[in-house]
Design a protein around this motif. Structure first.
Motif, short mmCIF file in Angstrom:
data_model
loop_
_atom_site.label_atom_id
_atom_site.label_comp_id
_atom_site.label_asym_id
_atom_site.label_seq_id
_atom_site.Cartn_x
_atom_site.Cartn_y
_atom_site.Cartn_z
N PRO A 29 -84.26 -38.66 0.26
CA PRO A 29 -83.61 -39.92 0.68
C PRO A 29 -84.46 -41.16 0.38
O PRO A 29 -85.63 -41.21 0.73
N PRO A 59 -81.81 -44.82 5.97
CA PRO A 59 -81.78 -43.35 5.88
C PRO A 59 -82.88 -42.69 6.70
O PRO A 59 -82.64 -41.73 7.44
N TYR A 90 -74.44 -34.06 2.47
CA TYR A 90 -75.46 -34.49 1.51
C TYR A 90 -74.85 -34.61 0.12
O TYR A 90 -75.03 -35.61 -0.58
N SER A 93 -72.38 -37.43 -0.16
CA SER A 93 -73.07 -38.71 -0.29
C SER A 93 -73.44 -38.98 -1.75
O SER A 93 -73.28 -40.10 -2.25
N SER A 110 -75.86 -44.58 2.37
CA SER A 110 -77.25 -44.27 2.70
C SER A 110 -77.39 -43.78 4.13
O SER A 110 -78.17 -42.87 4.42
N LEU A 113 -76.20 -40.27 4.16
CA LEU A 113 -77.22 -39.39 3.57
C LEU A 113 -78.33 -39.09 4.58
O LEU A 113 -78.79 -37.94 4.68
N GLY A 114 -78.75 -40.10 5.34
CA GLY A 114 -79.77 -39.89 6.36
C GLY A 114 -79.31 -38.91 7.42
O GLY A 114 -80.06 -38.02 7.85
N CYS A 117 -79.29 -35.34 5.85
CA CYS A 117 -80.65 -34.83 5.71
C CYS A 117 -81.21 -34.40 7.06
O CYS A 117 -81.87 -33.37 7.17
#
Length: 416
Positions: A29, A59, A90, A93, A110, A113-114, A117
């Motif tokens: 990320p 993220p 993930y 994203s 973003s 995505l964070g 993850c």
């Protein structure tokens, strides 16, 4: 081919590969955004400074609460759902990034995505702790740590190659965790296994030298060992992160090209990768001297950045720092399994310890700026490295003095 687990049983090579695959995206990320930072003004001329900061920081900040949420859910019967959701989000994203065209869209993706993850992260090491034990677990921790850092090296190289084609292209690196989607059946098998440590249960001993500093518990965690392990991991990630964060500012005045700066940072992660996969050999050689020698290695690496400003010395410094931190990282992962009173909490323990990684990255500029102002060195390019050197030299002495304790000790079971 079968991998021994340390419990008398084995797992298939496909199961091992599936477990390793969860580490592919944990350090990525923010990586794809880096090449476009100097072009954001031209790509998004109306973007504010706050939007740019959100794009780079959000993220890592969102990973922290979702790591803890994932760790908590790991103690339920919904582990496979959490893993599947994390991997799917993930990959989603990555796909959404490719079709995004506004700064607002990038920030939202973003954030997603964070979150994704964060959901995956505790299981990247937690399932290893679930399946393996003893030196076999330490070996596997070294491998997954190495794979995470190795993926970062490869992804950095790929991003550098394709960034000039189109600003959307670097986001393709976020498709790496798609490998885990195809390996989910084997991941599920590992997630459903009884934690390895329960095969031969051992009662918690409050007089154990690893716990005797404070045997008080809270929610299944030994309080003081948890705080100390969390602090040590925060410390090492903080020191290491000085290079990729402040290196690009330190090196240009020495007439280093963008490619050379990228090489120095890539060597940092390459060294972490190599030290991770060769961990057991290192432990067998240096044994209970591992921590202080690793700290001394990091110190020499930082010194190389300070004394002689040349490409060769920067490369050497990055290799030394990377090798030192890369050796300690998987050991800290393994020690995380000992800060809880039940094997079923091991993934939660991983989640708690892993928050230190992202806290250190997020707080690095704040802490450095505070001390730079305190010492009147706000404009100094060398101060972050000098400050990190002072800290790691002090840590070397502490590690040597406490090399028989829980935090800085290396037991025979780690490599025998």
């Amino acid at each position: 081919m079968q991998f021994k687990t340390g419990t008398g049983s084995t797992v298939s090579v496909m199961t091992a590969i599936a477990l390793w695959s969860l580490s592919l995206g944990v350090d990525l990320p923010g990586l794809a955004v880096t090449p476009m930072l100097d072009r954001l003004d031209s790509i998004f001329p109306n973007a504010s400074e706050l939007e740019v900061q959100l794009l780079t920081v959000l993220p890592n900040l969102l990973i922290i609460p979702f790591v803890l949420l994932s760790g908590r859910l790991s103690m339920s019967n919904h582990k496979t759902i959490v893993i599947t959701t994390g991997v799917a989000l993930y990959v989603l994203s990555a796909i959404l990034y490719i079709f995004s065209n506004t700064m607002t869209e990038l920030i939202i993706i973003s954030a997603l995505l964070g979150c994704a993850c964060g959901l995956i992260l505790p299981f990247s090491t937690g399932l290893i702790a679930n399946v393996f034990t003893g030196s076999y677990r330490v070996t596997q921790m070294g491998i997954v740590s190495g794979i995470g850092n190795g993926a970062l090296v490869v992804a950095t190289f790929i991003v550098g190659l394709i960034a000039s084609i189109d600003w959307h292209m670097p986001f393709l690196v976020y498709l790496l965790p798609a490998i885990s989607l195809f390996l989910l059946p084997w991941i599920y098998k590992a997630a459903d296994k009884t934690p390895a440590a329960t095969i031969e249960p051992a009662p918690v001993d409050a007089t154990d030298p690893h716990k005797n500093e404070d045997s008080k518990k809270w929610d299944g965690f030994y309080i003081m060992p948890t705080i100390k392990l969390l602090g040590s991991y925060f410390f090492f990630i903080y020191v290491m992160s000085v290079i990729p964060y402040y290196g690009p500012y330190l090196m240009p005045p020495d007439k280093l090209s963008t490619t050379q700066i990228g090489t120095v940072i890539a060597l940092l992660y390459l060294a972490m990768f190599l030290s991770g996969i060769s961990l057991i050999k290192t432990l067998r050689i240096v044994r209970d001297n591992t921590y202080w020698i690793a700290c001394a290695t990091i110190s020499i690496g930082m010194l190389a950045f300070i004394l002689v400003h040349s490409f060769e010395l920067y490369c050497l410094g990055a290799l030394l720092v990377g090798f030192g931190v890369g050796t300690l990282q998987p050991v800290i992962y393994d020690k995380a399994t000992e800060i809880v009173d039940s094997p079923r909490r091991m993934t939660m323990a991983m989640a708690v310890i892993l928050t230190a990684n992202y806290l250190a990255i997020s707080l690095l500029p704040i802490i450095n700026d505070f001390f730079a102002r305190l010492f009147g060195c706000k404009s100094s390019l060398i101060f972050p490295f000098l400050f990190a050197l002072v800290l790691i030299v002090a840590a070397t002495g502490v590690a040597f003095y406490n090399r028989r304790g829980f935090i800085f000790g290396i037991r025979n079971s780690y490599y025998s």
